[in-house]
Design a protein around this motif. Structure first.
Motif, PDB file in Angstrom:
ATOM      1  N   GLN A 100       0.823  -1.198   0.000  1.00 30.41           N
ATOM      2  CA  GLN A 100       0.000   0.000   0.000  1.00 30.41           C
ATOM      3  C   GLN A 100       0.865   1.260   0.000  1.00 30.41           C
ATOM      4  O   GLN A 100       1.888   1.326   0.676  1.00 30.41           O
ATOM      5  CB  GLN A 100      -0.909   0.025   1.231  1.00 30.41           C
TER       6      GLN A 100
ATOM      7  N   LYS B  27       1.521   5.373   0.755  1.00 32.95           N
ATOM      8  CA  LYS B  27       1.242   6.230   1.906  1.00 32.95           C
ATOM      9  C   LYS B  27      -0.144   6.863   1.780  1.00 32.95           C
ATOM     10  O   LYS B  27      -0.904   6.930   2.755  1.00 32.95           O
ATOM     11  CB  LYS B  27       2.313   7.317   1.995  1.00 32.95           C
TER      12      LYS B  27
ATOM     13  N   LYS C 211      -2.891   4.263   2.483  1.00 31.95           N
ATOM     14  CA  LYS C 211      -3.038   4.007   3.915  1.00 31.95           C
ATOM     15  C   LYS C 211      -3.817   5.132   4.590  1.00 31.95           C
ATOM     16  O   LYS C 211      -4.674   4.893   5.442  1.00 31.95           O
ATOM     17  CB  LYS C 211      -1.651   3.863   4.558  1.00 31.95           C
ATOM     18  N   LYS C 212      -3.505   6.361   4.189  1.00 30.85           N
ATOM     19  CA  LYS C 212      -4.204   7.511   4.751  1.00 30.85           C
ATOM     20  C   LYS C 212      -5.686   7.474   4.393  1.00 30.85           C
ATOM     21  O   LYS C 212      -6.553   7.741   5.239  1.00 30.85           O
ATOM     22  CB  LYS C 212      -3.568   8.807   4.232  1.00 30.85           C
TER      23      LYS C 212
END
Length: 239
Positions: A215, A217, A220-221
């Motif tokens: 994934q 960044k 993920k956010k």
């Protein structure tokens, strides 16, 4: 001369696309990181130029080409490169810290199927990428530019779609991911009006990439914020 000189765009080389899809914000990069990039640029970097690339001279092996626009912090991108040694990757990025991160991980894992270009993606595609040479073009979580007055800055528009039509090989792929619902609707509408690209519904992983996914960044956010992630895959067919 290495293009990592932190004066990305000079007035004498103004792009034909005067509206950029990004804004460079000044972020401090220490001398050590700059020197690290310069030291390893000859192995992983390609200076921007107005001449088309010869992929056979850039890579050790003659393999399919994947171009990723905006690879973010670099870690997930390098993991993808590392997990797919049968593919040659070109990453295009405009943020120096992302360039540093990608090269750092590339050196750590000793990848040899990667090149990085530090320049505006539109100009790179226009001048450096040969026609009908890219097997997969990936754009993951492009800047959505939420405000209506900023929509003109969005990377994916009619001009961009017409540009990439010339760069992707016959039966090659375009893969876009976003967590912005309004941008997703805009992408869907634009692509639906184009008869050359046909939407496909493969799983998250599709040939020729190995079934190993890291994934990003931004992904993920988006998950932490409970955002929906819109996944668009298209295959190019000539009219």
């Amino acid at each position: 001369m290495c293009s990592i000189n932190y004066r990305i765009y000079k007035k004498k080389n103004k792009s034909l696309y005067t509206i950029k899809s990004y804004v460079i914000r000044k972020r401090y990069m220490n001398k050590k990181k700059k020197q690290f990039i310069l030291l390893n640029w000859k192995n992983y970097g390609i200076d921007f130029c107005y001449t088309q690339l010869n992929f056979s001279l850039l890579f050790f092996l003659n393999q399919k080409i994947i171009v990723e626009i905006g690879f973010g912090d670099g870690y997930s991108f390098i993991q993808k490169v590392l997990n797919n040694p049968h593919i040659n990757f070109i990453g295009i990025e405009v943020y120096p810290l992302s360039i540093y991160s990608a090269i750092k991980y590339a050196c750590l894992y000793k990848v040899n199927n990667l090149k990085i270009i530090f320049h505006d993606a539109v100009e790179v595609l226009m001048y450096m990428i040969p026609d009908f040479s890219v097997f997969i073009l990936q754009i993951f979580f492009p800047d959505p530019w939420f405000k209506l007055k900023h929509h003109k800055r969005r990377l994916i528009n009619n001009n961009f779609i017409h540009l990439i039509e010339k760069k992707i090989v016959y039966k090659g792929y375009l893969h876009i991911r976003t967590d912005c619902h309004l941008y997703s609707n805009n992408i869907f509408t634009l692509m639906s009006q184009n008869s050359i690209f046909k939407r496909i519904f493969f799983k998250k992983f599709f040939f020729p990439l190995h079934n190993i996914y890291v994934q990003t960044k931004f992904e993920k956010k988006a998950i932490l914020l409970n955002h929906d992630i819109f996944d668009y895959k298209y295959q190019l067919y000539f009219k």
